[in-house]
Design a protein around this motif. Structure first.
Motif: not given
Length: 258
Positions: A42-59
């Protein structure tokens, strides 16, 4: 030559295409969040990590979710819905009197928890993934409207409606719990009514509600100890220990273990 569209009009095709793109992106976000949850916890589920995986910006993710908690709540509901669908399929061919269904759900919930430990941690330890937080936890059945709580309560309602059970008298319930149990009864009645259970209202007293909460607490407590490896002693035959627990729970309310 085509006429240009008026500036104030919205092209339906463009709007539809944008909607499909948005829906697809939302699915990608939740699929990525689920993968991070399963792989890293659960601790790995962050907006920053998801954005990085998808190749988009966190905002950019804030176009879909207002916060990490917002995303995690949707992820929780996805997990709960999948669990309920799995259990619904498992009990679909069983007798409608509730007994076999109830104990099949108990066994299925344990099996799922032991094979989906990260998802169990997210959903049943804390809705935000912060293990140990009790706020908003679904460790109790106070989320009767959610799919898993509903399927469990529907089976329990069938048992209550079709079997003469051994229930303690209402006046034996600790006085400190009576207000909370009374409030919970309205949720139970709503679930039973919506599920079509022909439930005798005179059977849903404080004693019945207390037994249901105790049943869930013991079931959930045992499974949680197993999931987190905190059982007091090493278990060489954990399935037998769990079956013994179910037999005890059934015996205490006058049922035969199905």
């Amino acid at each position: 030559m085509d006429k240009p569209e008026p500036a104030g009009d919205v092209n339906p095709q463009t709007s539809s295409r944008r909607g499909r793109v948005r829906a697809a992106t939302d699915q990608d976000i939740r699929r990525t969040a689920r993968r991070l949850l399963i792989d890293r916890g659960p601790e790995a589920v962050t907006l920053r990590a998801i954005a990085r995986e998808l190749g988009i910006t966190a905002p950019a993710l804030y176009r879909y979710y207002g916060s990490r908690d917002d995303l995690v709540q949707h992820l929780r509901l996805d997990v709960i819905a999948d669990l309920a669908a799995e259990l619904s399929k498992e009990i679909s061919g069983l007798a409608a009197d509730g007994t076999a269904r109830l104990f099949t759900i108990c066994r299925g919930f344990r099996r799922w928890a032991l094979t989906h430990t990260k998802e169990f941690t997210l959903v049943f330890a804390s809705p935000t993934g912060d293990v140990g937080s009790a706020t908003g936890s679904v460790a109790t059945l106070n989320r009767a409207s959610e799919p898993f709580g509903r399927i469990f309560l529907m089976a329990a309602g069938q048992v209550l409606a079709t079997h003469k059970l051994t229930i303690p008298p209402a006046d034996s319930v600790p006085a400190e719990l009576r207000d909370d149990l009374t409030a919970f009864q309205s949720e139970l009645l709503s679930v039973f009514t919506e599920s079509g259970v022909d439930f005798p209202l005179d059977r849903l007293d404080l004693g019945t509600t207390y037994v249901m909460i105790q049943f869930w607490a013991r079931l959930y407590g045992h499974i949680t100890l197993e999931v987190f490896g905190n059982y007091p002693i090493p278990l060489s035959k954990p399935d037998a220990v769990f079956d013994a627990l179910l037999a005890d729970l059934a015996h205490e309310i006058g049922l035969e273990l199905a």
